[in-house]
Design a protein around this motif. Structure first.
Motif, PDB file in Angstrom:
ATOM      1  N   GLN A  32       1.062  -1.125  -0.142  1.00 17.87           N
ATOM      2  CA  GLN A  32       0.231   0.317   0.179  1.00 17.87           C
ATOM      3  C   GLN A  32       0.790   1.641  -0.515  1.00 17.87           C
ATOM      4  N   THR A  33       2.185   0.778   0.194  1.00 21.46           N
ATOM      5  CA  THR A  33       3.807   2.331  -0.094  1.00 21.46           C
ATOM      6  C   THR A  33       3.812   2.410  -1.210  1.00 21.46           C
ATOM      7  N   THR A  34       3.437   2.099  -2.186  1.00 20.15           N
ATOM      8  CA  THR A  34       4.371   1.735  -3.044  1.00 20.15           C
ATOM      9  C   THR A  34       3.714   3.657  -3.581  1.00 20.15           C
ATOM     10  N   GLN A  35       5.177   4.182  -4.831  1.00 19.76           N
ATOM     11  CA  GLN A  35       4.693   5.715  -5.412  1.00 19.76           C
ATOM     12  C   GLN A  35       5.043   4.844  -7.137  1.00 19.76           C
ATOM     13  N   PRO A  36       4.662   6.306  -7.324  1.00 23.62           N
ATOM     14  CA  PRO A  36       4.780   6.185  -8.783  1.00 23.62           C
ATOM     15  C   PRO A  36       5.906   6.150  -9.501  1.00 23.62           C
ATOM     16  N   PHE A  37       6.056   5.594 -11.075  1.00 22.61           N
ATOM     17  CA  PHE A  37       7.706   6.723 -11.473  1.00 22.61           C
ATOM     18  C   PHE A  37       7.330   5.989 -13.292  1.00 22.61           C
ATOM     19  N   CYS A  38       7.886   6.615 -13.612  1.00 26.52           N
ATOM     20  CA  CYS A  38       7.089   6.123 -15.302  1.00 26.52           C
ATOM     21  C   CYS A  38       8.840   6.607 -15.932  1.00 26.52           C
ATOM     22  N   THR A 224       5.191   4.325 -20.874  1.00 27.36           N
ATOM     23  CA  THR A 224       4.549   4.200 -19.806  1.00 27.36           C
ATOM     24  C   THR A 224       3.392   5.786 -19.684  1.00 27.36           C
ATOM     25  N   ASN A 225       2.666   6.017 -18.102  1.00 20.53           N
ATOM     26  CA  ASN A 225       2.548   7.494 -18.262  1.00 20.53           C
ATOM     27  C   ASN A 225       2.400   7.859 -17.096  1.00 20.53           C
ATOM     28  N   CYS A 226       3.856   9.526 -17.788  1.00 19.99           N
ATOM     29  CA  CYS A 226       4.028  10.899 -16.324  1.00 19.99           C
ATOM     30  C   CYS A 226       3.474  11.232 -15.638  1.00 19.99           C
ATOM     31  N   SER A 227       1.669  10.867 -15.876  1.00 19.84           N
ATOM     32  CA  SER A 227       1.024  11.668 -15.616  1.00 19.84           C
ATOM     33  C   SER A 227       0.851  11.171 -13.930  1.00 19.84           C
ATOM     34  N   VAL A 228       0.920  10.314 -13.649  1.00 20.60           N
ATOM     35  CA  VAL A 228       1.250   9.488 -12.509  1.00 20.60           C
ATOM     36  C   VAL A 228       2.846  10.256 -11.713  1.00 20.60           C
ATOM     37  N   LEU A 229       2.980  11.018 -11.812  1.00 16.04           N
ATOM     38  CA  LEU A 229       4.165  11.524 -11.008  1.00 16.04           C
ATOM     39  C   LEU A 229       3.802  12.937 -10.608  1.00 16.04           C
ATOM     40  N   GLU A 230       2.787  13.615 -10.485  1.00 12.35           N
ATOM     41  CA  GLU A 230       2.203  14.857 -10.577  1.00 12.35           C
ATOM     42  C   GLU A 230       1.485  15.068  -9.432  1.00 12.35           C
ATOM     43  N   PRO A 231       1.035  15.509  -8.078  1.00 14.64           N
ATOM     44  CA  PRO A 231       0.438  15.023  -6.464  1.00 14.64           C
ATOM     45  C   PRO A 231      -1.448  15.598  -7.374  1.00 14.64           C
ATOM     46  N   GLY A 232      -1.366  14.523  -6.473  1.00 13.84           N
ATOM     47  CA  GLY A 232      -2.761  14.412  -6.834  1.00 13.84           C
ATOM     48  C   GLY A 232      -3.679  13.646  -8.397  1.00 13.84           C
ATOM     49  N   ILE A 233      -4.852  14.057  -8.412  1.00 15.72           N
ATOM     50  CA  ILE A 233      -5.589  13.626  -9.738  1.00 15.72           C
ATOM     51  C   ILE A 233      -4.735  13.749 -10.780  1.00 15.72           C
ATOM     52  N   ALA A 234      -4.822  12.393 -11.563  1.00 15.47           N
ATOM     53  CA  ALA A 234      -3.879  12.576 -13.235  1.00 15.47           C
ATOM     54  C   ALA A 234      -4.812  13.775 -13.643  1.00 15.47           C
ATOM     55  N   GLN A 235      -6.167  13.569 -14.220  1.00 16.06           N
ATOM     56  CA  GLN A 235      -7.030  13.907 -14.984  1.00 16.06           C
ATOM     57  C   GLN A 235      -8.036  14.848 -14.089  1.00 16.06           C
TER      58      GLN A 235
END
Length: 515
Positions: A32-38, A224-235
């Motif tokens: 549950q501690t997963t963090q994003p990368f692209c 891969t989708n780099c929007s996951v690096l942005e804080p908050g909701i991607a869309q």
């Protein structure tokens, strides 16, 4: 322990900062501690490894031990094959680049997927810790998992019969540094899929980890989708097509950074909802995970709180969700050129209701239909396109069809027929019923009758006709005129002025009589 693959000059990796000392983790909750990368960022990015948890999670898949586990996820953008190299080294100068004098450290990994979200509620239940060679669903054991360096196609061909997608470890600490680089492969990743990766640090020595996609730009390569690096909701907004498209999963996170200043990651979450067009949000009871199953239209807001209980930077963030089959809109148009220009530019104009407009749901696409059979029906002339502009359109009768992008159920047909004035460039009065007479195209779109005068090459008046009648049959005083070029003058009402009092205009041109 790496495949020899072509390299690109830039590294493509994840950025995320975390403490370098970890307590022992519980496998049921650790992921549950997963963090994003692209893997397609345009700069060099690394993330620090972890130390202080040499016991780790025990045996997981092909990994006999999992010291200092760190968890990450990727979101697939373009589908295809993705191939990565995973490296770990002592970054002595702190520049996030491995210099020749900087030592590689042993790194191992295991990856699972695909998943509809990056957040796994029960890691022990949803992430397989072993393989199932006989596919019976029983006695799933780590002992049946293999190292991808020993059997490269084992996970690619799904011989593990679980949701493990790849696994590898370096078995010997050789002087050859290439033995300390692992290869991670996703053979057929699809858009919007999430994958979870566990990366270990056997040496228990502080360093950095870098994940480099080695097949970027190759035929069939995914991204891969780099929007996951942005804080908050991607869309900012999500359009669904039809009530049957619900439920959908909305996800957001607020990762931390080492700074300066240091920013703590969000560990607690709260979702709220408001009606579209409203800023009055109501908390959703029990929705305290970083993802939400959405079942209807609305604006959904996510707040994040760090381990001190303070709301983190960039919180809250929100996304508007709308079933676009239910929106109301009207189609209009404009024509850039004057009548008889020969070719025309038609621009579709869509008007939606104020709330739809304010929420930004304006992603329409357009198709142009033409009457090719003199009033017997319209057929597709230009297929759907994202631009509302249709260029180089010849004279004729047209209709615009619009829909919200990629949503056939939202299709709307403009009732108004676009009647563009023009004239045939030639006619063939030979009695075969094809092009036997010459007349103006679309004279019926005239509140006051147009008048056409036809002349020979010497300026002699041969015929005066009212467009929309029988036209000119190519004779003068009952005698056939020869094949030649003929001239005309038409007096008409300009169609550009259709919404106001039309201007009376005169146009002159020529056409060919062919026998």
């Amino acid at each position: 322990m790496t495949k020899l693959l072509p390299r690109i000059s830039l590294f493509f990796v994840l950025i995320f900062f975390q403490n370098t000392c970890f307590y022992a983790q519980d496998f049921d909750t650790a992921c549950q501690t997963t963090q994003p990368f692209c893997s397609d960022a345009s700069e060099d990015l690394t993330f620090p490894n972890t130390t202080g948890d040499i016991d780790g999670l025990g045996e997981v898949g092909c990994l006999n031990t999992t010291p200092n586990p760190a968890w990450y996820f990727i979101l697939i953008d373009e589908p295809g094959q993705l191939v990565f190299d995973i490296k770990q080294w002592v970054d002595e100068d702190g520049d996030n680049r491995r210099d020749s004098r900087e030592r590689l450290l042993d790194v191992d990994f295991i990856a699972w997927g695909p998943f509809p979200t990056s957040y796994i509620i029960d890691c022990g239940d949803q992430l397989s810790r072993g393989c199932d060679l006989n596919a019976d669903g029983d006695n799933i054991r780590p002992a049946e998992c293999v190292n991808n360096a020993d059997e490269p196609d084992f996970y690619i061909d799904d011989l593990d019969n679980t949701n493990i997608v790849d696994c590898s470890y370096a078995r010997a600490m050789l002087d050859d540094d290439t033995n300390k680089i692992e290869t991670f492969t996703l053979p057929e990743a699809q858009s919007e899929e999430y994958y979870i990766i566990l990366i270990t640090n056997f040496s228990d020595e502080a360093g950095v980890i870098q994940l480099e996609q080695t097949n970027v730009g190759e035929d069939g390569a995914g991204t891969t989708n780099c929007s996951v690096l942005e804080p908050g909701i991607a869309q900012d907004r999500i359009a669904v097509c039809g009530p049957g498209s619900y439920p959908i999963t909305v996800e957001g996170r607020f990762p931390g950074s080492a700074g300066p200043p240091e920013v703590l990651a969000a560990v607690d979450f709260q979702w709220s909802r408001a009606d579209l067009g409203s800023d009055t949000f109501t908390p959703l009871p029990g929705e305290t995970l970083p993802f939400l199953e959405v079942n209807g239209n609305g604006v959904y807001r996510l707040q994040g709180f760090d381990n001190t209980g303070a709301e983190v930077p960039n919180s809250p963030d929100q996304v508007s969700v709308l079933d676009v089959t239910g929106i109301t809109y009207e189609i209009g148009y404009s024509i850039a050129e004057s009548s008889f220009s020969g070719s025309y530019t038609i621009t579709a104009e869509v008007t939606t209701d104020p709330i739809t407009e304010s929420e930004g749901f304006t992603d329409f696409e357009y198709s142009l239909y033409r009457d090719l059979n003199n009033g017997n029906g319209f057929f597709e002339y230009l297929p759907y396109q994202s631009s509302p502009v249709f260029e180089d359109v010849p004279p004729g009768d047209y209709q615009i069809i619009a829909r919200y992008a990629n949503c056939p159920d939202s299709e709307l047909e403009d009732d108004e027929i676009i009647m563009i004035l023009g004239y045939p460039k030639f006619f063939t009065p030979n009695g075969d019923s094809f092009h036997d007479t010459w007349d103006i195209i679309n004279p019926e779109d005239q509140p006051t009758a147009a008048i056409v005068y036809i002349f020979d090459r010497y300026g002699k008046l041969l015929k005066q006709i009212i467009p929309g009648g029988s036209g000119w049959d190519g004779t003068y005083n009952g005698s056939p005129m020869p094949s030649s070029q003929y001239w005309f003058r038409v007096e008409f009402n300009e169609q550009e002025d259709r919404d106001v009092e039309r201007t009376r205009r005169v146009f002159k041109g020529s056409f060919s009589l062919i026998r």
